[in-house]
Design a protein around this motif. Structure first.
Motif, PDB file in Angstrom:
ATOM      1  N   THR A  36       0.813  -1.208   0.000  1.00 33.32           N
ATOM      2  CA  THR A  36       0.000   0.000   0.000  1.00 33.32           C
ATOM      3  C   THR A  36       0.853   1.267   0.000  1.00 33.32           C
ATOM      4  OG1 THR A  36      -0.165  -0.152   2.419  1.00 33.32           O
ATOM      5  CG2 THR A  36      -1.973  -1.092   1.125  1.00 33.32           C
ATOM      6  N   ALA A  37       2.117   1.162   0.421  1.00 33.03           N
ATOM      7  CA  ALA A  37       3.001   2.336   0.430  1.00 33.03           C
ATOM      8  C   ALA A  37       3.295   2.844  -0.979  1.00 33.03           C
ATOM      9  CB  ALA A  37       4.307   2.018   1.153  1.00 33.03           C
ATOM     10  N   LEU A  38       2.992   2.048  -1.998  1.00 36.00           N
ATOM     11  CA  LEU A  38       3.131   2.538  -3.371  1.00 36.00           C
ATOM     12  C   LEU A  38       2.327   3.820  -3.572  1.00 36.00           C
ATOM     13  CD1 LEU A  38       2.766  -0.777  -5.415  1.00 36.00           C
ATOM     14  CD2 LEU A  38       4.784   0.698  -5.409  1.00 36.00           C
ATOM     15  N   ASN A  39       1.157   3.867  -2.959  1.00 34.00           N
ATOM     16  CA  ASN A  39       0.275   5.016  -3.135  1.00 34.00           C
ATOM     17  C   ASN A  39       0.863   6.285  -2.519  1.00 34.00           C
ATOM     18  OD1 ASN A  39      -1.689   3.259  -4.299  1.00 34.00           O
ATOM     19  ND2 ASN A  39      -2.402   2.699  -2.266  1.00 34.00           N
ATOM     20  N   SER A  40       1.323   6.185  -1.282  1.00 30.55           N
ATOM     21  CA  SER A  40       1.836   7.368  -0.593  1.00 30.55           C
ATOM     22  C   SER A  40       3.192   7.802  -1.128  1.00 30.55           C
ATOM     23  CB  SER A  40       1.933   7.096   0.917  1.00 30.55           C
ATOM     24  OG  SER A  40       2.728   5.950   1.182  1.00 30.55           O
ATOM     25  N   ASN A  41       3.961   6.850  -1.659  1.00 28.74           N
ATOM     26  CA  ASN A  41       5.288   7.180  -2.190  1.00 28.74           C
ATOM     27  C   ASN A  41       5.241   7.676  -3.630  1.00 28.74           C
ATOM     28  OD1 ASN A  41       6.778   6.571   0.104  1.00 28.74           O
ATOM     29  ND2 ASN A  41       6.919   4.403  -0.414  1.00 28.74           N
ATOM     30  N   GLY A  42       4.113   7.483  -4.306  1.00 25.14           N
ATOM     31  CA  GLY A  42       4.030   7.891  -5.702  1.00 25.14           C
ATOM     32  C   GLY A  42       4.784   6.981  -6.644  1.00 25.14           C
ATOM     33  N   ALA A  43       5.058   5.747  -6.176  1.00 17.09           N
ATOM     34  CA  ALA A  43       5.819   4.794  -6.983  1.00 17.09           C
ATOM     35  C   ALA A  43       4.917   3.840  -7.754  1.00 17.09           C
ATOM     36  CB  ALA A  43       6.775   3.989  -6.098  1.00 17.09           C
ATOM     37  N   GLY A  44       3.607   4.027  -7.622  1.00 17.31           N
ATOM     38  CA  GLY A  44       2.673   3.141  -8.301  1.00 17.31           C
ATOM     39  C   GLY A  44       1.329   3.172  -7.623  1.00 17.31           C
ATOM     40  N   TRP A  45       0.585   2.075  -7.738  1.00 18.50           N
ATOM     41  CA  TRP A  45      -0.776   1.991  -7.237  1.00 18.50           C
ATOM     42  C   TRP A  45      -1.001   0.629  -6.599  1.00 18.50           C
ATOM     43  CZ3 TRP A  45       1.002   3.426 -11.921  1.00 18.50           C
ATOM     44  CH2 TRP A  45       0.776   4.750 -12.346  1.00 18.50           C
ATOM     45  N   CYS A  46      -1.619   0.642  -5.424  1.00 16.79           N
ATOM     46  CA  CYS A  46      -2.008  -0.593  -4.731  1.00 16.79           C
ATOM     47  C   CYS A  46      -3.464  -0.415  -4.327  1.00 16.79           C
ATOM     48  CB  CYS A  46      -1.112  -0.811  -3.515  1.00 16.79           C
ATOM     49  SG  CYS A  46      -1.473  -2.333  -2.594  1.00 16.79           S
ATOM     50  N   LEU A  47      -4.350  -1.194  -4.917  1.00 20.34           N
ATOM     51  CA  LEU A  47      -5.781  -0.916  -4.765  1.00 20.34           C
ATOM     52  C   LEU A  47      -6.609  -2.186  -4.898  1.00 20.34           C
ATOM     53  CD1 LEU A  47      -6.104  -1.091  -8.010  1.00 20.34           C
ATOM     54  CD2 LEU A  47      -5.673   1.344  -7.928  1.00 20.34           C
ATOM     55  N   PRO A  48      -7.886  -2.118  -4.561  1.00 24.27           N
ATOM     56  CA  PRO A  48      -8.742  -3.301  -4.665  1.00 24.27           C
ATOM     57  C   PRO A  48      -8.892  -3.763  -6.118  1.00 24.27           C
ATOM     58  CG  PRO A  48      -9.774  -1.612  -3.295  1.00 24.27           C
ATOM     59  CD  PRO A  48      -8.603  -0.974  -3.961  1.00 24.27           C
ATOM     60  N   TRP A  49      -9.137  -5.048  -6.268  1.00 22.20           N
ATOM     61  CA  TRP A  49      -9.336  -5.603  -7.603  1.00 22.20           C
ATOM     62  C   TRP A  49     -10.475  -4.904  -8.332  1.00 22.20           C
ATOM     63  CZ3 TRP A  49      -7.677  -7.659 -11.741  1.00 22.20           C
ATOM     64  CH2 TRP A  49      -8.520  -8.291 -12.636  1.00 22.20           C
ATOM     65  N   ALA A  50     -11.495  -4.480  -7.590  1.00 22.18           N
ATOM     66  CA  ALA A  50     -12.637  -3.811  -8.218  1.00 22.18           C
ATOM     67  C   ALA A  50     -12.231  -2.527  -8.934  1.00 22.18           C
ATOM     68  CB  ALA A  50     -13.698  -3.507  -7.168  1.00 22.18           C
ATOM     69  N   ASP A  51     -11.131  -1.936  -8.515  1.00 21.90           N
ATOM     70  CA  ASP A  51     -10.672  -0.678  -9.126  1.00 21.90           C
ATOM     71  C   ASP A  51      -9.525  -0.887 -10.115  1.00 21.90           C
ATOM     72  OD1 ASP A  51     -12.469   0.709  -7.495  1.00 21.90           O
ATOM     73  OD2 ASP A  51     -11.007   0.852  -5.867  1.00 21.90           O
ATOM     74  N   TYR A  52      -9.171  -2.135 -10.337  1.00 19.22           N
ATOM     75  CA  TYR A  52      -7.969  -2.409 -11.124  1.00 19.22           C
ATOM     76  C   TYR A  52      -8.116  -1.988 -12.584  1.00 19.22           C
ATOM     77  CZ  TYR A  52      -3.463  -4.709 -11.783  1.00 19.22           C
ATOM     78  OH  TYR A  52      -2.130  -4.959 -12.022  1.00 19.22           O
ATOM     79  N   SER A  53      -9.243  -2.296 -13.180  1.00 14.67           N
ATOM     80  CA  SER A  53      -9.430  -1.991 -14.601  1.00 14.67           C
ATOM     81  C   SER A  53      -9.321  -0.503 -14.885  1.00 14.67           C
ATOM     82  CB  SER A  53     -10.793  -2.515 -15.070  1.00 14.67           C
ATOM     83  OG  SER A  53     -10.822  -3.927 -15.045  1.00 14.67           O
ATOM     84  N   SER A  54      -9.996   0.302 -14.080  1.00 13.82           N
ATOM     85  CA  SER A  54      -9.927   1.743 -14.297  1.00 13.82           C
ATOM     86  C   SER A  54      -8.525   2.272 -14.060  1.00 13.82           C
ATOM     87  CB  SER A  54     -10.924   2.464 -13.390  1.00 13.82           C
ATOM     88  OG  SER A  54     -10.635   2.216 -12.022  1.00 13.82           O
ATOM     89  N   SER A  55      -7.783   1.605 -13.186  1.00 11.60           N
ATOM     90  CA  SER A  55      -6.425   2.050 -12.896  1.00 11.60           C
ATOM     91  C   SER A  55      -5.463   1.706 -14.032  1.00 11.60           C
ATOM     92  CB  SER A  55      -5.936   1.439 -11.585  1.00 11.60           C
ATOM     93  OG  SER A  55      -6.704   1.942 -10.512  1.00 11.60           O
ATOM     94  N   ILE A  56      -5.759   0.674 -14.800  1.00 11.35           N
ATOM     95  CA  ILE A  56      -4.958   0.406 -15.997  1.00 11.35           C
ATOM     96  C   ILE A  56      -5.059   1.589 -16.944  1.00 11.35           C
ATOM     97  CG2 ILE A  56      -4.853  -0.994 -18.111  1.00 11.35           C
ATOM     98  CD1 ILE A  56      -5.467  -3.442 -16.429  1.00 11.35           C
ATOM     99  N   LYS A  57      -6.277   2.097 -17.111  1.00  4.59           N
ATOM    100  CA  LYS A  57      -6.459   3.276 -17.969  1.00  4.59           C
ATOM    101  C   LYS A  57      -5.686   4.470 -17.429  1.00  4.59           C
ATOM    102  CE  LYS A  57     -11.120   2.193 -19.689  1.00  4.59           C
ATOM    103  NZ  LYS A  57     -12.529   2.638 -19.736  1.00  4.59           N
ATOM    104  N   ALA A  58      -5.769   4.678 -16.109  1.00  6.26           N
ATOM    105  CA  ALA A  58      -5.110   5.835 -15.502  1.00  6.26           C
ATOM    106  C   ALA A  58      -3.591   5.714 -15.595  1.00  6.26           C
ATOM    107  CB  ALA A  58      -5.542   5.973 -14.049  1.00  6.26           C
ATOM    108  N   ALA A  59      -3.064   4.521 -15.332  1.00  7.58           N
ATOM    109  CA  ALA A  59      -1.610   4.332 -15.329  1.00  7.58           C
ATOM    110  C   ALA A  59      -1.029   4.496 -16.726  1.00  7.58           C
ATOM    111  CB  ALA A  59      -1.268   2.956 -14.769  1.00  7.58           C
ATOM    112  N   THR A  60      -1.615   3.830 -17.706  1.00  7.29           N
ATOM    113  CA  THR A  60      -1.091   3.958 -19.070  1.00  7.29           C
ATOM    114  C   THR A  60      -1.314   5.370 -19.607  1.00  7.29           C
ATOM    115  OG1 THR A  60      -3.185   3.047 -19.926  1.00  7.29           O
ATOM    116  CG2 THR A  60      -1.342   1.504 -19.629  1.00  7.29           C
ATOM    117  N   GLY A  61      -2.348   6.044 -19.090  1.00  5.21           N
ATOM    118  CA  GLY A  61      -2.630   7.405 -19.524  1.00  5.21           C
ATOM    119  C   GLY A  61      -1.611   8.418 -19.056  1.00  5.21           C
TER     120      GLY A  61
END
Length: 225
Positions: free
Chosen positions: A154-179
């Protein structure tokens, strides 16, 4: 893990130490990059990487489905791992049957160098990980990670090194990350590399373990932490 041990009734001293991470060696990184560039062919396509066991626990099929539905078509998903529940041939056939040949490529990782050096984004949507060594290794190579919160990252989120999130939010986060684009991901990767090598290089866990055993031998420790 410490809480699980305590819940079983054990009261002896406990030391919780992270896995050690070895800083990537430049020559080995370059050799791996050359190897995977030859396999994939000279291409300017950005690469998202799954590098883990080809097992149901890792949500391999679900990840492929989510990728095909939510990623830019000019990106490539590179899946590399040791065959268990799935073989590379099974996964390639699965992608072909969806009509998306070429957007995902799958390889047996046995005997091949780690493919981190050709990746711009690391993906792991596992049902659960005690640590997730491949996540730490990707960060050490300067690759930001998008992982599920059933991994302890979960420290990925606070460090800005990536994203650690529930599976339910994973698909939308693929869009956000590649974007974020390649440059945005490189910035996150640089943050991740500095963080993981500072927190998880062998120097820190080895010192922690050495101090624990020294105190344990002297009878001056109850538990660390």
């Amino acid at each position: 893990e410490a809480a699980d041990i305590r819940s079983l009734g054990f009261r002896q001293p406990i030391c919780v130490a992270p896995n050690g991470i070895t800083e990537p060696i430049t020559a080995e990184v370059e050799a791996a990059r050359n190897y995977w560039t030859q396999i994939l062919g000279a291409t300017e396509r950005p690469v998202a990487l799954f590098y883990s066991r080809l097992h149901r626990k890792k949500r391999v099929l679900e990840l492929i489905d989510s990728w095909l539905d939510n990623s830019p078509k000019d990106w490539l998903l590179l899946v590399v791992g040791i065959p268990e529940d799935y073989s590379p041939e099974m996964l390639e056939d699965y992608v072909m049957r969806t009509g998306n040949s070429g957007r995902v490529r799958v390889y047996n990782g046995a005997g091949r160098p780690p493919p981190y050096s050709v990746a711009s984004l690391f993906l792991l949507a596992s049902h659960g990980e005690n640590f997730g060594q491949s996540i730490a290794e990707a960060l050490a190579h300067g690759v930001p990670a998008l992982v599920t919160n059933t991994t302890p990252w979960t420290a990925l989120n606070s460090n800005g090194a990536g994203w650690c999130l529930p599976w339910a939010d994973y698909s939308s986060s693929i869009k956000a990350a590649t974007g974020e684009g390649i440059e945005g991901l490189k910035r996150r990767g640089a943050i991740g590399r500095e963080w993981v090598l500072n927190e998880y290089s062998w120097r820190k866990p080895s010192t922690l373990l050495s101090n624990f055993y020294t105190a344990l031998k002297a009878g001056t420790v109850a538990s660390i932490p």
